[in-house]
Design an enzyme around this catalytic site. Structure first.
Site, mmCIF file in Angstrom:
data_model
loop_
_atom_site.group_PDB
_atom_site.id
_atom_site.type_symbol
_atom_site.label_atom_id
_atom_site.label_comp_id
_atom_site.label_asym_id
_atom_site.label_seq_id
_atom_site.Cartn_x
_atom_site.Cartn_y
_atom_site.Cartn_z
ATOM 1 N N HIS A 1 -14.020 -10.338 -19.563
ATOM 2 C CA HIS A 1 -13.825 -9.553 -20.770
ATOM 3 C C HIS A 1 -12.818 -8.425 -20.597
ATOM 4 O O HIS A 1 -11.888 -8.295 -21.353
ATOM 5 C CB HIS A 1 -15.159 -8.956 -21.218
ATOM 6 C CG HIS A 1 -16.140 -10.018 -21.585
ATOM 7 N ND1 HIS A 1 -16.845 -9.986 -22.751
ATOM 8 C CD2 HIS A 1 -16.512 -11.149 -20.960
ATOM 9 C CE1 HIS A 1 -17.619 -11.050 -22.812
ATOM 10 N NE2 HIS A 1 -17.448 -11.765 -21.730
ATOM 11 N N GLU B 1 4.770 -17.984 -14.668
ATOM 12 C CA GLU B 1 3.554 -18.777 -14.914
ATOM 13 C C GLU B 1 2.730 -18.054 -15.968
ATOM 14 O O GLU B 1 2.913 -16.859 -16.183
ATOM 15 C CB GLU B 1 2.708 -18.871 -13.630
ATOM 16 C CG GLU B 1 3.283 -19.757 -12.557
ATOM 17 C CD GLU B 1 2.431 -19.748 -11.286
ATOM 18 O OE1 GLU B 1 1.349 -19.138 -11.292
ATOM 19 O OE2 GLU B 1 2.868 -20.348 -10.299
#
Lengths: 294, 377
Positions: A247, A209
């Site tokens: 981030h 995936e």
């Protein structure tokens, strides 16, 4: 010989008195698995599906010589259940439970490893070798004994693909559903050597995936150590980009982790890449036919 | 994931003893003025929009003030701003410190290593994505010994700290590590971590708590991510529901199958926009609720793609038929079904009785959905 499970596998079901535990104990037995006992603290002495229930893993092992566990215990208590299994000497635990916090799983994984025990999962469908044993929840109907190995990060998509292999007249040696959580006990790279060494497996199907870099690492392993033919599929090619880990996560996986990077890495490693799930069985069948003519 | 706004992140930092600038939150210009007048916020000060998106400095969401009236003007200018789609409801006012260096620190999970990772960079104060790889240091931290002395010394070296600031870093790292574990954080980030005089101060705070650990943190239960109203209802009913642009609705079970379905629909020119993952359920009621939720998103066509395992095909079929009975005729849409796996025959029979045909091939069913969404030719 098969991968992870064998004829001497004696399975303990932790959380056997819950709904899922009971249903899947029945289905595992119908598959042919030797389910020797269950554990639910406080319910020792009862039986579920004709299987004796114990208060602790230790008590269950001394009565049944269980050597594998299938864990259905709810997420808040799953860490404790796994640690109990490891401390009692269970070498293989398949954790079906979903939503286990990854901080718990970090402790579970590193503790199990330090004790020489293996975890498959969490949040996974488990392991099955048709004609031998199944630990987990993959539907029995999709299987048929054969020589195709399957490793997957998905759940239902795995059932779909395993079923597809059956429908083209082939069968499976062993199927392992690794689970899609951030921290898994067994990754592609952990599972690949088992299939490389397994004399029952001729071809391997790898179902990945988007997200993480497990498929890239698998490609690297395949390129250098895996000699059997591989058919690979990555789900989520057209999914909108999401930054699950924010981030800092983007920094860790810089330039990796997309469907493109995974597919490119697997192709470069010599795997045949399916663009859609329904292409997998035909690619596998073609490989099997080609190998037969060698 | 539960993302904390800066001021809430800083409340958590405070609990662990991480040094912060003096400051307070204001929800109106008047409140800002009284905070400054009372000395709670020393002057000069910085006024920052409390939004989750980054890049506030460049986007006009951070202003400076040297007097109470400037603080009022800055707060007035920022409150009510729409910053990257998020309305600003709160500002954080903090003393403006004189700093000599801006550094970067974070702890998060490295999935491949199956270990927490400590990320440090001497190039703080800018978005870390824009910093060159060679300027970023990563150290895996084993949960068993925890963060060690040598790892902290290496961080100090990477950040170019000695003396007082290095000692301060030691305490900050220890606190961050404890916070990361005890608060079940998937990310703690300090950017910038500023060198102020002989010590360190966290000028910003980013804390993300893992969803799966929410049961251990009722104190954050009021925090909601930016979900659409329908996504919010779905969450309450424990249905995975994602709404994007696009006119085809997809009901599947399992993330992998949902993504594969999306891939196939896109391949045939479809525009899937609403995704509903039933997960593992054997409750027809939940299927009905899920389907009614899908109807409220007003898709042009719906593709039901189920492989029955824990979720049995007949359960899904029953729930679906009940939902179709409840959707008003004017709001109905074409439904294409593909149900396979456990109790497949029973499920197909129930659907057939309700006038829905199950197409076994993924390719053909996907093509039928795309055609239905386009409408009559």
């Amino acid at each position: 010989m098969t991968v992870l499970v064998h004829r001497e596998t004696r399975v303990l079901v932790q959380g056997i008195t819950g709904h899922q535990g009971t249903v899947h104990t029945r289905q595992m037995r119908e598959f042919g698995t030797n389910v020797v006992g269950g554990v639910t603290p406080g319910k020792g002495g009862s039986t579920v599906e004709g299987v004796p229930v114990f208060d602790s893993v230790r008590a269950a092992i001394s009565a049944t010589r269980a050597n594998a566990s299938c864990i259905f215990v709810p997420a808040p208590f799953a860490k404790d259940a796994l640690l109990e299994a490891v401390d009692a000497g269970i070498p293989l635990s398949v954790i079906v439970t979903e939503h286990i916090p990854f901080h718990d799983m970090l402790v579970m994984y590193h503790y199990a490893r330090s004790q020489g025990a293996r975890i498959v999962g969490p949040n996974c469908p488990g392991v099955a070798s048709p004609g031998v044993a199944k630990i987990g929840i993959i539907p029995n109907v999709v299987f048929r004994p054969g020589r195709v190995g399957v490793i997957s990060r998905s759940g239902t998509l795995t059932y779909e693909i395993v079923n597809g292999i059956k429908e083209v007249g082939l069968g499976q040696s062993t199927c392992i559903g690794l689970g899609g959580d951030p921290v898994v006990g067994t990754s592609f790279v952990d599972a690949l050597p088992l299939f490389q060494e397994d004399p029952e497996t001729d071809v391997l199907v790898l179902v990945g995936e988007i997200g993480g870099t497990a498929e890239e690492e698998a490609a690297d392993y395949i390129q250098h150590h895996f000699t059997k033919p591989v058919v690979a599929y990555i789900a989520g090619r057209s999914a909108p980009p999401g930054k699950r880990m924010g981030h800092a996560g983007a920094i860790i996986s810089r330039g990796r982790g997309t469907a493109e990077t995974k597919l490119a890495a697997l192709k470069a490693a010599g795997a045949q890449v399916a663009r859609f799930p329904y292409e997998i069985p035909d690619l596998v069948a073609a490989i099997v036919a080609r190998e037969a003519h060698r | 994931m539960v993302k904390l706004a800066e001021w809430r992140g800083k409340d958590v930092f405070r609990k662990y003893g991480i040094p912060l600038p003096k400051g307070a939150v204001a929800r109106s210009p008047e409140e800002a003025v009284s905070l400054v007048r009372a000395g709670t916020v020393p002057l000069p000060c910085v006024v920052k929009a409390q939004v989750l998106a980054g890049g506030r400095g460049k986007g006009g969401a951070v202003r400076f003030a040297t007097s109470a009236s400037e603080a009022r003007a800055a707060t007035e200018a920022i409150l009510g701003l729409e910053f990257k789609g998020e309305r600003v409801k709160e500002v954080l006012l903090e003393e403006k410190l004189v700093l000599s260096k801006e550094l970067y620190l974070s702890l998060t999970l490295d999935r491949s290593a199956r270990l927490p990772v400590l990320i440090t960079s001497a190039k703080g104060g800018v978005e870390i994505e824009s910093v060159d790889d060679t300027e970023i240091d990563r150290q895996s931290v084993d949960p068993f010994p925890g963060l060690t002395g040598y790892e902290k010394r290496r961080a100090a070296q990477v950040l170019g700290l000695t003396g007082g600031p290095a000692k301060s870093l030691d305490r900050v790292l220890e606190a961050l590590w404890r916070l990361f574990l005890l608060e079940d954080a998937e990310l703690v980030e300090v950017n910038p971590l500023a060198v102020v005089g002989d010590g360190l101060v966290a000028l910003d705070a980013k804390v993300i708590i893992e969803d799966d650990a929410a049961f251990r943190h009722p104190e954050f239960a009021d925090i909601r991510d930016d979900r659409t109203p329908l996504e919010e209802i779905a969450r309450e009913k424990d249905i995975a529901f994602v709404q994007l642009d696009g006119n085809i609705g997809v009901i599947a079970n399992g993330a992998g199958l949902t993504m594969a379905t999306l891939d196939v629909l896109k391949e045939f020119g479809g525009d899937p926009g609403v995704f509903l993952d039933l997960g593992g359920t054997d409750d027809p009621q939940k299927v009905t609720e899920a389907f009614l939720l899908m109807a409220r998103a007003r898709p042009k066509a719906v593709f039901l793609n189920i492989f029955g395992g824990v979720t049995r095909c007949d359960t899904v079929a029953k729930g679906l038929v009940e939902a179709m009975r409840q959707v008003p005729a004017a709001e109905r849409f074409p439904l294409i079904a593909r149900i396979r796996g456990n109790n497949e025959k029973e499920g197909i029979e129930i659907l057939r009785a309700a006038g829905v045909t199950s197409i076994p091939s993924l390719k053909e069913s996907a093509q039928a959905v795309v055609a239905a969404a386009r409408g009559p030719a």
